[in-house]
Design a protein around this motif. Structure first.
Motif, mmCIF file in Angstrom:
data_model
loop_
_atom_site.group_PDB
_atom_site.id
_atom_site.type_symbol
_atom_site.label_atom_id
_atom_site.label_comp_id
_atom_site.label_asym_id
_atom_site.label_seq_id
_atom_site.Cartn_x
_atom_site.Cartn_y
_atom_site.Cartn_z
ATOM 1 N N GLY A 187 -1.642 -8.214 -1.141
ATOM 2 C CA GLY A 187 -1.224 -8.010 -2.531
ATOM 3 C C GLY A 187 0.142 -7.345 -2.507
ATOM 4 N N PRO A 188 0.844 -7.333 -3.641
ATOM 5 C CA PRO A 188 2.229 -6.850 -3.647
ATOM 6 C C PRO A 188 2.362 -5.316 -3.619
ATOM 7 C CG PRO A 188 1.562 -7.491 -5.860
ATOM 8 C CD PRO A 188 0.402 -7.817 -4.962
ATOM 9 N N VAL A 201 8.435 3.226 0.002
ATOM 10 C CA VAL A 201 7.098 3.297 -0.590
ATOM 11 C C VAL A 201 6.036 3.296 0.511
ATOM 12 C CG1 VAL A 201 5.440 2.174 -2.132
ATOM 13 C CG2 VAL A 201 7.894 2.097 -2.666
ATOM 14 N N TYR A 202 5.151 4.251 0.416
ATOM 15 C CA TYR A 202 3.971 4.279 1.291
ATOM 16 C C TYR A 202 2.776 3.887 0.433
ATOM 17 C CZ TYR A 202 6.935 6.949 4.484
ATOM 18 O OH TYR A 202 7.940 7.350 5.324
ATOM 19 N N ALA A 203 2.358 2.651 0.557
ATOM 20 C CA ALA A 203 1.292 2.138 -0.307
ATOM 21 C C ALA A 203 -0.060 2.265 0.384
ATOM 22 C CB ALA A 203 1.573 0.682 -0.664
ATOM 23 N N PRO A 241 -4.096 -3.741 -0.543
ATOM 24 C CA PRO A 241 -3.806 -2.582 -1.407
ATOM 25 C C PRO A 241 -5.105 -2.111 -2.072
ATOM 26 C CG PRO A 241 -2.136 -4.271 -1.700
ATOM 27 C CD PRO A 241 -3.209 -4.881 -0.837
ATOM 28 N N THR A 242 -5.292 -0.788 -2.145
ATOM 29 C CA THR A 242 -6.586 -0.269 -2.589
ATOM 30 C C THR A 242 -6.656 -0.003 -4.088
ATOM 31 O OG1 THR A 242 -5.882 1.960 -2.026
ATOM 32 C CG2 THR A 242 -7.157 0.760 -0.366
ATOM 33 N N GLY A 243 -5.650 -0.462 -4.836
ATOM 34 C CA GLY A 243 -5.736 -0.286 -6.282
ATOM 35 C C GLY A 243 -4.551 0.474 -6.815
ATOM 36 N N PRO A 244 -4.712 1.064 -7.999
ATOM 37 C CA PRO A 244 -3.592 1.746 -8.654
ATOM 38 C C PRO A 244 -2.932 2.750 -7.715
ATOM 39 C CG PRO A 244 -5.521 1.722 -10.079
ATOM 40 C CD PRO A 244 -5.958 1.151 -8.772
ATOM 41 N N ARG A 274 -10.038 5.131 -0.524
ATOM 42 C CA ARG A 274 -10.408 3.802 -0.036
ATOM 43 C C ARG A 274 -9.472 3.304 1.067
ATOM 44 N NH1 ARG A 274 -11.645 2.969 -5.497
ATOM 45 N NH2 ARG A 274 -9.550 2.195 -5.915
ATOM 46 N N ALA A 275 -8.343 3.993 1.245
ATOM 47 C CA ALA A 275 -7.327 3.523 2.196
ATOM 48 C C ALA A 275 -7.589 4.061 3.595
ATOM 49 C CB ALA A 275 -5.941 3.956 1.723
#
Ligand code: AMP
Ligand code: MG
Length: 455
Positions: free
Chosen positions: A381-382, A391-393, A408-411, A422-423
């Motif tokens: 996902g983006p 950015v550390y997503a 990606p784990t969400g917001p 969740r990450a």
């Protein structure tokens, strides 16, 4: 990426500045001309202020995760004596040359020896001693033949007294004999200073008979949350209030990094309380505060920190965790204590701890500021980069068909703790790229290496 701060690169905490470098709000968008520190620069300035702490001597088991402060050489040989690797018969190799099932060597069994005993008998030609694993090989014997290569079971089944034994294989000389000093010889260096004590090292030290070891001591880390809105877990939540997740979250991170957390509680946003709570941090090796370092605040935290020592307030080119304070607090009668002021938002606090706090603790522990393992993987996902920060997503990394995938784990808001939970990794979008799309390859810093991911 290339823009540099106007002031010098060196001197770390000796600078007083950066209080008016514009936008400290984590969610704003324009940064023209403002002073921002690259992550690497902030890292270097912080790390140069930390050193390995002094050694302590403690029980071996308690050394787990700490670093040996001195070389360990062995006071004894391991094994201390030649002993058997199998349950079987200790004998002379010359007696079993050419032995086979069809033409066994028949020997007289003159005794037996178990682990922990020392046989007083000597094996002479034509004789054998029944021996158990770990028992010292008796005088005269040079080889051990395991039960499986003898007629022992057949003899037993027919009610035989085992006074004699037939050896049905010709094993090489010294077979199944562990020589004295095979692993370690007395005086040998066994573990080097700088080695991290894992369970294997605990076992090695125990095998040498050591009860204590000298290791670099663990840093004591004072942890202080700041904010009028904060309530401790267990207390009822009033209107407008939130629970103080940073105290426990940072304390857990400190523990996981090998430090000793010292919870200083919550300081309210007023001078008296901040001073009083900071005072309780005296004697710590490091202080970690959270909140009050971004622009939107009443500046109380900044004022107090600045009054009490050499403090810098930085904007670091990263998301989350842009605002960061670093410096030293003065304590009367003690030496200044390095302080990292984390941003207040819980995910920012965790990520800033990850980038700067953990390596500082590792440096004090003597482990060095090693980076986490990272892997390259495919985004599913983006990731968006709205304002030119790295950015550390938060992503959940899984391995499928020999490839790492980062979901990606969400917001990604810096207040969304559950997407952090969740990450298991942080996927990086470089500062100079506007986004990373699904299918793009990214670098992922692994926060947890689950076996499932590593396989
Ligand atoms: P501040 O830097 O004080 O403006 O705080 C930024 C945000 O982080 C605000 O939404 C605070 O309520 C929140 N925050 C600050 N400290 C904590 C804490 N200890 N636990 C949870 N959230 C916090
Ligand atoms: Mg606040």
């Amino acid at each position: 990426m290339q823009r540099h701060q106007e002031h010098g690169h060196h001197g770390g905490h000796h600078q007083h500045h950066s209080r008016h470098h514009g936008d400290d709000n984590e969610h704003s968008h324009s940064h023209s001309g403002e002073d921002m520190l690259e992550v690497e620069e902030a890292f270097a300035r912080i790390m140069e202020c930390f050193r390995e702490l002094e050694p302590e001597e403690k029980p071996v088991l308690e050394c787990l995760g700490q670093v040996l402060a001195e070389d360990v050489s062995s006071p004894l040989s391991l094994p201390p004596m030649a002993n058997s690797a199998m349950d079987g018969y200790a004998l002379l190799h010359q007696d079993i040359q050419g032995a086979s099932a069809a033409g066994p060597a028949n020997l007289e069994v003159i005794g037996r020896v178990a682990a922990g005993e020392v046989s007083t008998q000597t094996v002479t030609p034509g004789t054998a001693i029944r021996i158990m694993t770990g028992a010292p090989v008796p005088q005269g014997a040079d080889t051990v033949v395991p039960f499986e290569e003898t007629d022992e079971i057949a003899r037993r089944n027919s009610g035989d007294t085992l006074d004699r034994i037939a050896i049905m294989a010709d094993l090489p000389l010294s077979a199944n004999v562990r020589p004295a000093g095979e692993d370690v010889r007395k005086g040998d260096p066994v573990l080097e200073a700088g080695t991290v004590v894992r369970s294997s090292e605990v076992a090695v030290l125990a095998s040498l008979g050591m009860t204590h070891a000298r290791v670099i001591r663990r840093p004591i880390v004072g942890i202080l949350s700041t904010g009028d809105e904060l309530v401790s877990e267990g207390d009822p939540l009033g209107p407008g209030q939130i629970y103080d997740s940073n105290s426990s979250g940072v304390a857990a991170s400190v523990l996981a990094a090998g430090g000793v957390p010292r919870l200083l509680g919550i300081a309210r946003d007023n001078l008296d309380d901040l001073h009083r709570k900071l005072e309780e941090g005296a004697g710590s090796d490091m202080l970690i505060t959270s909140a009050g370092v971004s622009k939107g605040d009443y500046d109380m935290v900044k004022d107090v920190l600045t009054q009490r020592g050499d403090m810098n307030f930085w904007s670091v080119r990263m998301r989350p965790a842009k605002p960061l304070a670093f410096g030293h607090l003065d304590y009367s009668g003690g030496k200044p204590i390095p302080l990292i002021g984390l941003p207040g938002n819980p995910v920012s606090a965790m990520v800033a701890f990850e980038m700067f706090g953990r390596p500082a603790i590792h440096t004090m522990l003597g482990r060095g500021a090693q980076a986490r393992p990272s892997v390259e993987g495919v985004l599913t996902g983006p990731i968006y980069n709205t304002d030119g920060r790295r950015v550390y997503a938060r992503v959940e990394v899984e391995r499928r068909d020999g490839e790492y995938f980062a979901n990606p784990t969400g917001p990604q808001g810096s207040n969304i703790l559950t997407s952090m939970s969740r990450a298991n990794g942080l996927a990086v979008c470089p500062a100079d790229e506007k986004s990373k799309a699904a299918g793009d390859r990214v670098r992922i810093i692994m926060l947890n290496w689950n076996e499932e991911v590593a396989l």
